[in-house]
Design an enzyme around this catalytic site. Structure first.
Site, PDB file in Angstrom:
ATOM      1  N   CYS A 376      13.580  62.860   7.015  1.00  0.00           N
ATOM      2  CA  CYS A 376      14.035  64.182   6.546  1.00  0.00           C
ATOM      3  C   CYS A 376      13.092  64.743   5.497  1.00  0.00           C
ATOM      4  CB  CYS A 376      15.468  64.096   6.004  1.00  0.00           C
ATOM      5  SG  CYS A 376      16.687  63.827   7.310  1.00  0.00           S
ATOM      6  N   ALA A 377      11.805  64.496   5.719  1.00  0.00           N
ATOM      7  CA  ALA A 377      10.746  65.063   4.873  1.00  0.00           C
ATOM      8  C   ALA A 377       9.555  65.355   5.787  1.00  0.00           C
ATOM      9  CB  ALA A 377      10.359  64.085   3.769  1.00  0.00           C
TER      10      ALA A 377
END
Length: 453
Positions: A376-377
């Protein structure tokens, strides 16, 4: 690693007891092994102390704030005492507000909803999506990934100097990267923000479980973190900081608890007077157990002593990094370089391996739980891997078969509850897999690599 680091780790602080420390899992090669939970950056196991405190309270569970009964009053006191405990844990200013939320993501979306009109937001592309995405309705400036802490401060100063000085502005920055584990220069970034009339919010989701966080010392305006990374159960979080923007904003949720008075108008409508306290953004029945569990975790970490916890974690970090450095096929991902201070979060890729395949083999053949994907980056991991911004990818594994190239990385993460044996087993497993290959056949199912049966 230094002798003093080893001594501090082994004699000053033992691993804190956590739930699941004795759980065994089956291996595809036969037999069972104690599970090595090395995915703390996603969700740390709950401390046994936290679970025991919650269990002791559970029979006394009651409604809060408006009940006349004994259990209701007890639960209200517990809820508000939890607020005070977390406020002290964060070393907040006397006039700060602390709001209980569902998570870091919820906290930052709450703050985004409270931005003044015309607010400009500055955020590095290196942020987790929880702090990268909530600002879509504001004027957002996305800053490129810096390669040194000094460059991060200089980049922010340059961007803030070019803005309209008359309007409000907010800087959002992480305290520790959820991908590389590297510590960011929060105090220096806060100084740069304030020099240019901007405020700053700290995403402490990966920092608070590993290091003390002082709102006053770091001089940040807000701090957000999640309970499930701080050794508490799922579903609770915190936003703490300056009250003025929060008091001026419409309630995050409209409903009971947020309203002080509701009256009917002669024209048939409704007038509402909202609370100015934290209750303004805590509508509905609050997650009392979630708030209490965060407070219990704060107490447990404080009593254990962060100095000892940090020393022991550094020993684990040194053990993993030294082990991975002995494997030429492994490349550890980093923004700031090998000497950068960091928490127990390390991401890497292995030459010749699909990351999902490698993570699946660690689990199925060694009982080791790690994370693979883009964490999630997405912008940060793509920058570190050198892939194009438009390249497709997901937080989980891609549709790539074992042996095929993937755009993902592998992340190992650990903390206060991690035994030495878990990181030692991990290092040994990495070396064995790279040297000998997997002992089992794997296939892709639903976008994930799984053992073939």
């Amino acid at each position: 690693m230094s002798v003093s680091t080893v001594a501090a780790a082994q004699t000053v602080c033992a691993p804190l007891p956590v739930l699941g420390r004795d759980v065994t899992v089956p291996l595809v090669t036969g037999g069972e092994v104690t599970y090595a939970a090395l995915d703390y950056a996603a969700s740390a196991p709950a401390l046994q102390r936290v679970w025991d405190d919650v269990a002791a309270y559970a029979p006394y569970y009651g409604s809060v704030h408006r009940g006349a009964g004994y259990l209701s009053q007890l639960s209200t006191d517990l809820f508000e005492n939890a607020r005070r405990t977390v406020t002290e844990f964060l070393d907040c200013r006397a006039d700060d507000q602390l709001i209980f939320t569902r998570s870091t993501t919820d906290s930052l979306n709450l703050l985004a909803s409270a931005l003044p009109d015309g607010c400009q937001v500055f955020v590095f592309e290196t942020e987790h999506h929880a702090s990268l995405l909530p600002w879509q309705h504001a004027q957002v400036t996305y800053l490129d990934a810096p390669r040194t802490p000094e460059q991060a401060v200089a980049t922010l100063r340059e961007a803030l100097a070019a803005r309209d000085p008359k309007g409000p502005a907010l800087v959002c920055v992480t305290g520790a990267s959820n991908v590389t584990g590297e510590l960011w220069p929060v105090r220096e970034l806060a100084a740069a923000a304030h020099e240019h009339g901007a405020r700053i919010v700290l995403d402490a989701a990966q920092l608070a479980p590993h290091h003390p966080v002082s709102v006053q010392d770091l001089d940040v305006d807000w701090v957000a973190f999640s309970g499930h990374k701080l050794y508490a159960p799922f579903g609770s979080g915190v936003l703490a900081g300056r009250a003025d923007w929060l008091r001026a904003a419409d309630p995050y949720l409209a409903g009971g608890g947020a309203s002080r008075k509701v009256t009917r108008r002669e024209d048939g409508g409704v007038d509402v007077e909202w609370h100015d306290s934290a209750a303004r953004h805590e509508a509905g029945s609050p997650n009392v157990i979630g708030a209490y569990s965060i407070a219990a975790a704060c107490n447990a970490l404080t009593e254990a002593g962060f100095e000892s916890l940090v020393a022991r974690e550094q020993y684990l970090i040194d053990t993993v990094r030294a082990g991975l450095a002995e494997v030429p096929e492994v490349r550890v991902l980093s923004l700031f370089g090998d000497d950068a201070p960091r928490v127990g979060v390390i991401s890497f890729v292995v030459e010749g391996w699909n990351s999902s395949h490698f993570a699946a083999a660690l689990s199925a053949e060694y009982g080791i739980g790690v994370r693979d994907g883009l964490f999630c980056a997405h912008p940060l991991v793509r920058t570190l891997l050198g892939s194009e911004p438009q390249t497709q990818g997901e937080c989980g594994a891609p549709e790539a078969a074992p042996g095929e190239k993937s755009l993902n990385a592998i992340r190992v993460s650990f903390g206060a509850g991690t035994p030495d044996e878990h990181v030692e087993r991990f290092v040994g497993a990495v070396k064995e897999l790279v040297r000998d290959g997997a002992r089992w056949e794997y296939r892709t199912e639903g976008g994930r690599c799984v053992p073939a049966v």
